[in-house]
Design a protein around this motif. Structure first.
Motif, short mmCIF file in Angstrom:
data_model
loop_
_atom_site.label_atom_id
_atom_site.label_comp_id
_atom_site.label_asym_id
_atom_site.label_seq_id
_atom_site.Cartn_x
_atom_site.Cartn_y
_atom_site.Cartn_z
N THR A 48 2.14 8.44 12.18
CA THR A 48 1.67 7.14 12.66
C THR A 48 0.37 6.70 12.00
O THR A 48 -0.19 5.67 12.38
N ASN A 49 -0.14 7.46 11.04
CA ASN A 49 -1.44 7.13 10.46
C ASN A 49 -1.35 6.65 9.02
O ASN A 49 -2.28 6.84 8.26
N THR A 50 -0.25 6.03 8.67
CA THR A 50 -0.11 5.58 7.28
C THR A 50 -1.13 4.48 6.98
O THR A 50 -1.19 3.46 7.67
N MET A 51 -1.93 4.70 5.92
CA MET A 51 -2.92 3.68 5.54
C MET A 51 -2.47 2.95 4.28
O MET A 51 -2.62 1.75 4.18
N ASN A 52 -1.91 3.68 3.31
CA ASN A 52 -1.37 3.02 2.12
C ASN A 52 -0.15 3.79 1.63
O ASN A 52 0.05 4.94 2.00
N ALA A 53 0.64 3.11 0.87
CA ALA A 53 1.90 3.71 0.39
C ALA A 53 2.21 3.15 -0.99
O ALA A 53 3.18 2.42 -1.18
N GLN A 54 1.34 3.50 -1.93
CA GLN A 54 1.43 2.87 -3.26
C GLN A 54 2.77 3.10 -3.92
O GLN A 54 3.35 2.18 -4.49
N GLU A 55 3.27 4.35 -3.81
CA GLU A 55 4.49 4.68 -4.57
C GLU A 55 5.67 3.89 -4.05
O GLU A 55 6.41 3.26 -4.81
N VAL A 56 5.85 3.90 -2.71
CA VAL A 56 7.03 3.22 -2.15
C VAL A 56 6.90 1.70 -2.35
O VAL A 56 7.89 1.00 -2.55
N GLU A 57 5.67 1.19 -2.34
CA GLU A 57 5.50 -0.24 -2.57
C GLU A 57 5.83 -0.61 -4.01
O GLU A 57 6.38 -1.69 -4.29
N MET A 58 5.49 0.29 -4.94
CA MET A 58 5.89 0.05 -6.34
C MET A 58 7.41 -0.01 -6.45
O MET A 58 7.97 -0.88 -7.10
N ILE A 59 8.07 0.95 -5.76
CA ILE A 59 9.54 1.02 -5.88
C ILE A 59 10.17 -0.22 -5.29
O ILE A 59 11.03 -0.85 -5.92
N TRP A 60 9.69 -0.63 -4.08
CA TRP A 60 10.38 -1.78 -3.49
C TRP A 60 9.90 -3.13 -4.00
O TRP A 60 10.27 -4.18 -3.50
N THR A 61 9.04 -3.08 -5.03
CA THR A 61 8.74 -4.31 -5.78
C THR A 61 9.54 -4.35 -7.08
O THR A 61 10.15 -5.37 -7.42
N ILE A 62 9.54 -3.20 -7.77
CA ILE A 62 10.18 -3.20 -9.09
C ILE A 62 11.70 -3.24 -8.98
O ILE A 62 12.37 -3.96 -9.72
N LEU A 63 12.24 -2.50 -8.02
CA LEU A 63 13.70 -2.44 -7.90
C LEU A 63 14.31 -3.82 -7.60
O LEU A 63 15.28 -4.23 -8.28
N PRO A 64 13.81 -4.57 -6.63
CA PRO A 64 14.36 -5.92 -6.42
C PRO A 64 14.18 -6.83 -7.62
O PRO A 64 15.04 -7.68 -7.89
N ALA A 65 13.08 -6.65 -8.37
CA ALA A 65 12.91 -7.48 -9.58
C ALA A 65 14.01 -7.17 -10.58
O ALA A 65 14.58 -8.08 -11.20
N ILE A 66 14.36 -5.89 -10.71
CA ILE A 66 15.44 -5.51 -11.63
C ILE A 66 16.76 -6.08 -11.15
O ILE A 66 17.57 -6.61 -11.93
N VAL A 67 16.99 -6.03 -9.83
CA VAL A 67 18.23 -6.57 -9.27
C VAL A 67 18.33 -8.07 -9.56
O VAL A 67 19.38 -8.58 -9.97
N LEU A 68 17.22 -8.77 -9.37
CA LEU A 68 17.22 -10.21 -9.60
C LEU A 68 17.50 -10.54 -11.07
O LEU A 68 18.23 -11.48 -11.38
#
Lengths: 228, 117
Positions: free
Chosen positions: A53-73
């Motif tokens: 419950t103490n997640t402050m940042n999640a750089q890796e997963v945010e990179m993945i869910w930005t780049i992957l949809p861009a590739i899909v588009l």
């Protein structure tokens, strides 16, 4: 043509509609894969015992869910642009037909050689012969030669209409005071149905479009008959 | 006439209710290869690491990548085939039209053979 329980497109009768069907299949496969992945992730989330419950940042997963949809588009956009530019190709039409929308019928004008003009009203259900299609048949069909590039000039005399034939992949707005152009080639002989696709009043649902695609010599005979 | 064009329900099978694998070209092969890829990757990972959940994740990733790869490859070849079919159909249609004219490819071929001999 359309039949009961039809969920997908009608069979393609022009090269552009074939391309649209193929693009749709491609996009559907991508949608299927994304849906499968989402279902899997939902299953994972519902079956995990781990919580944090103490997640402050999640750089890796945010990179993945930005780049992957861009590739899909991009994977969807490139074929889409290809079909879009294909639809705009100049193809030197052999025949020009004008379709004028009225409340509530279409007028077709073949003015390349002679001045042939006729109205196309829906056949009322009361007078429809047995076995004919309700709300789709007309008194005068628009006849055109098959395997010839056709230019449609679409306009309207009163309010907005739209000239649409799904099996040819054509939908063109009929705007009063404006000429819109659509070009297509019908690859097979047959009868193709469409309906007005812009709300235009009480009988908007009752001004269908029927195209009869015939070999060239049939078309010549028909136009001679109509003109006389 | 009422029976024309009705869907043969026994001939459509829609995965997740959307993907008709029987009627969309290349879809059946892509899904089957994807399933095989998923099995190989997932099972291989499990045998190597004995981690169940992570192996399922790898299996899922393998399914997506293998399906997509097979799909793109098959559709590309299918598109090339369709273009060739169209060119052949147009050639067959125009054969009679162009016979013995300057556009006749057989005439050009024969003149090339004649000039070589």
């Amino acid at each position: 043509m359309a039949h009961p329980l039809l969920l997908g497109f009608q069979d393609a009768m022009s090269p552009i509609m074939e391309e649209l069907l193929h693009f749709h299949d491609h996009t559907l496969m991508i949608v299927f894969l994304i849906s499968t992945m989402v279902l899997y992730i939902i299953t994972l989330m519902m079956t995990t015992k781990l919580t944090y419950t103490n997640t402050m940042n999640a750089q890796e997963v945010e990179m993945i869910w930005t780049i992957l949809p861009a590739i899909v588009l991009i994977t969807i956009a490139l074929p889409s642009l290809r079909v879009l530019y294909l639809m705009d190709e100049i193809n030197n039409p052999h025949l020009t037909i004008k379709a004028m929308g009225h409340q509530w019928y279409w007028t077709y004008e073949y003015t390349d050689y002679e001045n042939l003009e006729f109205d196309s009203y829906m056949t009322p259900t009361k007078t429809l012969p047995n076995g004919h299609f309700r709300l789709l048949e007309v008194d005068h069909r628009m006849v055109m030669p098959m395997e010839s590039p056709i230019r449609m000039l679409v306009s309207a005399e009163d309010v907005l209409h739209s000239w649409a034939v799904p099996s040819l992949g054509v939908k063109t707005d009929a705007v009063p005071g404006r000429l819109n152009q659509a070009t297509f080639i019908v690859t097979r002989p047959g009868v193709f149905y469409g309906q007005c696709s812009e709300i235009c009043g009480a009988n908007h649902s009752f001004m269908p479009i029927v195209i009869e695609s015939v070999p060239l010599w049939h078309f010549e005979n028909w136009s001679s008959l109509m003109f006389s | 006439m009422a029976g024309e064009g009705e869907p043969d329900s026994e001939k459509t099978f829609k995965l997740l209710g959307i993907l008709d694998v029987q009627n969309i070209p290349c879809s059946r092969e892509s899904i089957l290869y994807g399933s095989l890829g998923s099995l190989v990757v997932g099972l291989g990972h499990f045998l190597a690491t004995s981690r169940v959940r992570r192996s399922f994740d790898f299996g899922m990733g393998g399914f997506v990548l293998t399906t997509l790869g097979c799909w793109i490859y098959c559709r590309y070849n299918h598109a090339k085939l369709r273009i060739q079919q169209r060119i052949i159909q147009e050639g067959m249609r125009n054969k009679i039209l162009y016979e013995s004219s300057d556009f006749d490819p057989e005439r050009k071929q024969n003149s090339n053979l004649g000039s070589k001999s």
